[in-house]
Design an enzyme around this catalytic site. Structure first.
Site, PDB file in Angstrom:
ATOM      1  N   ASN A 140     161.522  23.310  38.976  1.00 39.38           N
ATOM      2  CA  ASN A 140     161.882  24.554  38.301  1.00 39.38           C
ATOM      3  C   ASN A 140     161.669  24.421  36.780  1.00 39.38           C
ATOM      4  O   ASN A 140     160.953  23.528  36.343  1.00 39.38           O
ATOM      5  CB  ASN A 140     163.305  24.981  38.656  1.00 39.38           C
ATOM      6  CG  ASN A 140     163.431  26.497  38.758  1.00 39.38           C
ATOM      7  OD1 ASN A 140     163.024  27.214  37.847  1.00 39.38           O
ATOM      8  ND2 ASN A 140     163.953  26.972  39.857  1.00 39.38           N
ATOM      9  N   ARG A 141     162.305  25.296  36.023  1.00 40.39           N
ATOM     10  CA  ARG A 141     161.932  25.389  34.609  1.00 40.39           C
ATOM     11  C   ARG A 141     162.886  24.667  33.669  1.00 40.39           C
ATOM     12  O   ARG A 141     164.098  24.628  33.893  1.00 40.39           O
ATOM     13  CB  ARG A 141     161.823  26.862  34.201  1.00 40.39           C
ATOM     14  CG  ARG A 141     160.629  27.530  34.848  1.00 40.39           C
ATOM     15  CD  ARG A 141     160.547  29.016  34.589  1.00 40.39           C
ATOM     16  NE  ARG A 141     159.338  29.552  35.211  1.00 40.39           N
ATOM     17  CZ  ARG A 141     159.234  29.862  36.513  1.00 40.39           C
ATOM     18  NH1 ARG A 141     160.265  29.695  37.315  1.00 40.39           N
ATOM     19  NH2 ARG A 141     158.098  30.312  36.999  1.00 40.39           N
ATOM     20  N   HIS A 193     158.221  22.573  37.160  1.00 39.80           N
ATOM     21  CA  HIS A 193     157.997  21.594  38.230  1.00 39.80           C
ATOM     22  C   HIS A 193     157.499  20.237  37.717  1.00 39.80           C
ATOM     23  O   HIS A 193     156.582  19.643  38.271  1.00 39.80           O
ATOM     24  CB  HIS A 193     157.024  22.162  39.258  1.00 39.80           C
ATOM     25  CG  HIS A 193     157.586  23.318  40.030  1.00 39.80           C
ATOM     26  ND1 HIS A 193     158.930  23.486  40.239  1.00 39.80           N
ATOM     27  CD2 HIS A 193     156.978  24.385  40.650  1.00 39.80           C
ATOM     28  CE1 HIS A 193     159.139  24.593  40.946  1.00 39.80           C
ATOM     29  NE2 HIS A 193     157.976  25.149  41.201  1.00 39.80           N
ATOM     30  N   HIS A 235     158.315  22.424  48.264  1.00 39.08           N
ATOM     31  CA  HIS A 235     157.719  23.715  47.905  1.00 39.08           C
ATOM     32  C   HIS A 235     156.819  24.320  48.985  1.00 39.08           C
ATOM     33  O   HIS A 235     155.822  24.981  48.673  1.00 39.08           O
ATOM     34  CB  HIS A 235     156.941  23.563  46.600  1.00 39.08           C
ATOM     35  CG  HIS A 235     156.927  24.787  45.744  1.00 39.08           C
ATOM     36  ND1 HIS A 235     156.193  25.914  46.057  1.00 39.08           N
ATOM     37  CD2 HIS A 235     157.558  25.072  44.590  1.00 39.08           C
ATOM     38  CE1 HIS A 235     156.372  26.822  45.116  1.00 39.08           C
ATOM     39  NE2 HIS A 235     157.196  26.343  44.213  1.00 39.08           N
ATOM     40  N   TYR A 237     155.491  27.024  51.470  1.00 37.10           N
ATOM     41  CA  TYR A 237     155.556  28.482  51.639  1.00 37.10           C
ATOM     42  C   TYR A 237     155.577  28.749  53.146  1.00 37.10           C
ATOM     43  O   TYR A 237     154.618  28.453  53.851  1.00 37.10           O
ATOM     44  CB  TYR A 237     154.315  29.159  51.058  1.00 37.10           C
ATOM     45  CG  TYR A 237     154.203  29.168  49.558  1.00 37.10           C
ATOM     46  CD1 TYR A 237     153.966  27.997  48.838  1.00 37.10           C
ATOM     47  CD2 TYR A 237     154.290  30.364  48.855  1.00 37.10           C
ATOM     48  CE1 TYR A 237     153.828  28.020  47.458  1.00 37.10           C
ATOM     49  CE2 TYR A 237     154.143  30.390  47.464  1.00 37.10           C
ATOM     50  CZ  TYR A 237     153.924  29.219  46.780  1.00 37.10           C
ATOM     51  OH  TYR A 237     153.775  29.244  45.418  1.00 37.10           O
ATOM     52  N   ASP A 267     162.478  35.561  42.877  1.00 36.01           N
ATOM     53  CA  ASP A 267     162.171  34.237  42.340  1.00 36.01           C
ATOM     54  C   ASP A 267     163.411  33.845  41.556  1.00 36.01           C
ATOM     55  O   ASP A 267     163.455  33.907  40.342  1.00 36.01           O
ATOM     56  CB  ASP A 267     160.922  34.290  41.446  1.00 36.01           C
ATOM     57  CG  ASP A 267     160.401  32.892  41.123  1.00 36.01           C
ATOM     58  OD1 ASP A 267     161.006  31.908  41.608  1.00 36.01           O
ATOM     59  OD2 ASP A 267     159.412  32.783  40.385  1.00 36.01           O
ATOM     60  N   GLN A 297     166.296  27.897  45.101  1.00 33.01           N
ATOM     61  CA  GLN A 297     165.377  28.865  44.528  1.00 33.01           C
ATOM     62  C   GLN A 297     164.729  29.599  45.681  1.00 33.01           C
ATOM     63  O   GLN A 297     164.076  29.000  46.535  1.00 33.01           O
ATOM     64  CB  GLN A 297     164.312  28.167  43.669  1.00 33.01           C
ATOM     65  CG  GLN A 297     163.414  29.126  42.891  1.00 33.01           C
ATOM     66  CD  GLN A 297     164.046  29.661  41.612  1.00 33.01           C
ATOM     67  OE1 GLN A 297     165.075  29.141  41.152  1.00 33.01           O
ATOM     68  NE2 GLN A 297     163.456  30.695  41.026  1.00 33.01           N
ATOM     69  N   GLU A 314     163.549  26.558  48.120  1.00 27.62           N
ATOM     70  CA  GLU A 314     163.582  25.325  47.331  1.00 27.62           C
ATOM     71  C   GLU A 314     165.015  24.922  47.026  1.00 27.62           C
ATOM     72  O   GLU A 314     165.583  25.324  46.010  1.00 27.62           O
ATOM     73  CB  GLU A 314     162.814  25.519  46.024  1.00 27.62           C
ATOM     74  CG  GLU A 314     161.372  25.955  46.208  1.00 27.62           C
ATOM     75  CD  GLU A 314     160.820  26.595  44.940  1.00 27.62           C
ATOM     76  OE1 GLU A 314     160.715  25.916  43.906  1.00 27.62           O
ATOM     77  OE2 GLU A 314     160.507  27.805  44.968  1.00 27.62           O
TER      78      GLU A 314
END
Ligand SMILES: *[C@@H]1O[C@H](CO)[C@@H](O)[C@H](O)[C@H]1NC(C)=O
Ligand SMILES: *[C@@H]1O[C@H](CO)[C@@H](O)[C@H](O)[C@H]1NC(C)=O
Ligand SMILES: *[C@@H]1O[C@H](CO)[C@@H](O)[C@H](O)[C@H]1NC(C)=O
Length: 496
Positions: free
Chosen positions: A228-229, A254, A330, A332, A396, A433, A460
């Site tokens: 993440n950020r 990430h 991660h 999908y 998100d 997340q 996540e």
């Protein structure tokens, strides 16, 4: 008498030799055919560990495709920085030239020299064959293998050659088949039947391992050192200021430009089938990696422990400096199938009563807000589409999960009524997340599929984003001598 015996022995030896070389030649052919057909289907898989030499002999032409040359790797990273993360346009799918060396096949041939009916018996004999092999295996990893059952002796330890090689690996148990690549310790595909028994691949990805090297959206990857950020690509720890590589505007996403999803992991162990198929990836992140302090050893273990269950355990140990660690998986998911279109009609329950609102750059503001009465409320199982209404780009966002972190508890239930597939996720992390893939655009994926917005969703589990700059959030700092341990359990089933 003795002379007769010697003669007899000689005859047997020669016969054996002929049979062995015949099997070998025969097998080489099979492998080659396999390689040919893989141009279309990419079905060449490591059921066991690499056998460098054998593979190269067979696949000489394709060698370049399956090796990551050090220099290339560097170039790759310089050229393809993940600066715009999800939005970056995807590269074309590479031709499936990553022909993996099927070392296992060779061994099979070797050990099956007396089998007339090779193809039929191959699977059944695999265990025995690997068991035989076991005697020479040196299993030096004893610390985390508490599940030592009869199966474990069948596993294959990785070797040093694997450090610079990217490959395709497979696990299979009952109705689940999963493919991995050690690029980013990523899941490439997960096959599971629908309510009609029709098997489908329910994760987004690429056909070839090579495509993962240029991926911009983290398909299937293990991300870190800090998932993440990190706002402004910086944080303070023990009075020291650290600058991390910015790859998402002025922020770090990430783990930075070359995070854990962008490197070659070592395959430490791999057991393709049996009672507890598993694969263990390891990576050593050096001191100063992307600006983070201290060396960290990371291990990711994927295991098919029980019928229809995948467990993922991510561990990390700092060597001699405290450092933030926050790993995330991660993949999908699209329970309808990777090429089923969008996930908006799927139903989800997220057991998080609050979330962390974000600013325009998706950095948490520091608030923790209840989901009640908002589009974020998935406390009851409900359709994603129905709830999303005013959120044009979808979700998100980080959920603050209910229940105690560090304890395994149910976090998510995801249901696709059309296919009948259901996924239940449990985990031990404080946050999740939830990303509905709204930024996917024109991504050339598996089997000619082009993935667009909402083609898949990510679950996540993690700690809250930007915790390093937010003392009110659960800490991500791991001290030397301590082990970070993040556990996920995915249970697949069919609902009527
Ligand atoms: C595996 O799939 C088949 C076909 O859909 C089904 O009949 C069987 O019950 C499944 N087994 C398990 C353990 O889910
Ligand atoms: C990290 O891994 C390396 C290589 O496997 C090993 O030499 C070192 O002791 C490990 N360090 C820690 C802190 O576990
Ligand atoms: C690939 O796509 C074609 C049609 O586009 C389909 O018939 C085929 O089953 C797909 N193969 C796989 C492995 O999904």
């Amino acid at each position: 008498m003795a002379r007769v015996s010697v003669l007899l022995c000689l005859v047997i030896l020669v016969t054996l030799g002929v049979v062995v070389s015949f099997s070998f030649a025969h097998d080489t052919e099979v492998t080659s055919n396999h390689v040919e057909s893989s141009q279309k289907e990419t079905e060449v898989v490591h059921n066991s560990k690499h056998e460098e030499k054998g593979g190269e002999m067979v696949n000489d032409d394709h060698k370049a495709g399956s090796h990551v040359d050090k220099k290339d790797k560097k170039k790759e990273h310089d050229v393809h920085k993940k600066d715009d993360q999800h939005e970056k346009k995807e590269h074309d799918v590479h031709k499936k030239s990553d022909h993996e060396k099927d070392g296992d096949k060779k061994k099979t041939a070797h050990h099956h020299k007396h089998d007339d009916d090779e193809s039929d018996d191959e699977k059944e004999h695999e265990d025995k064959k690997k068991g035989e092999h076991d005697e020479s295996d040196t299993d030096d990893d004893t610390d985390d293998d508490t599940d030592d059952d009869d199966d474990d002796k069948d596993e294959v330890d990785g070797d040093d050659d694997e450090k610079d090689t990217i490959g395709l690996y497979e696990l299979k148990k009952g109705n689940i088949t999963i493919k991995f690549t050690n690029w980013g310790a990523s899941i490439m595909s997960l096959r599971f039947p629908d309510k009609n028994g029709k098997v489908g691949d329910i994760v987004l990805g690429y056909d070839s391992v090579k495509s993962y090297k240029t991926d911009k959206v983290y398909f299937g990857a293990t991300v870190g050192r800090v998932a993440n950020r990190i706002g402004n690509a910086q944080f303070k720890l023990n009075g020291k200021e650290y600058k991390t590589t910015a790859n998402d505007g002025k922020n770090t996403l990430h783990g930075g430009k070359k995070g854990f999803g962008d490197v070659v992991w070592e395959v430490k162990k791999h057991k393709y089938d049996g009672k507890k198929p598993h694969i263990v990836f390891t990576y050593t992140s050096p001191d100063g990696d992307q600006g983070f302090p201290g060396e960290v050893n990371v291990t990711v273990t994927y295991k098919l422990d029980k019928e229809n269950e995948l467990s993922v355990v991510m561990e990390a140990k700092p060597k001699d400096k405290a450092t933030p660690i926050n790993l995330a998986h991660h993949t999908y998911w699209n329970l309808g199938g990777h090429n089923a279109g969008d996930i908006l009609s799927e139903e989800i329950q997220i057991l998080g009563s609050s979330y962390t609102p974000v600013d325009g750059e998706l950095i948490p503001t520091g608030e923790i807000s209840p989901v009640k009465g908002t589009s974020y409320d998935f406390l009851q199982l409900r359709s994603i589409k129905d709830n999303m209404k005013d959120l044009k780009t979808g979700y998100d966002i980080n959920y603050c999960l209910d229940g105690k972190a560090d304890k395994m508890r149910k976090i998510v239930e995801l249901v696709d009524k059309k296919s009948g597939r259901k996924l239940e996720l449990s985990g031990n992390q404080p946050g999740l997340q939830f990303y509905t893939g709204g930024m996917l655009k024109d991504i050339k994926g598996k089997n000619g599929t082009t993935y667009q917005a909402f083609a898949g969703l990510c679950l996540e589990t993690q700690s809250y984003p930007n915790s390093v700059n937010n003392p009110k959030f659960p800490s991500q700092i791991v001290e030397p001598g301590k082990t970070y341990k993040h556990t996920m359990l995915f249970k697949f089933s069919i609902v009527s």
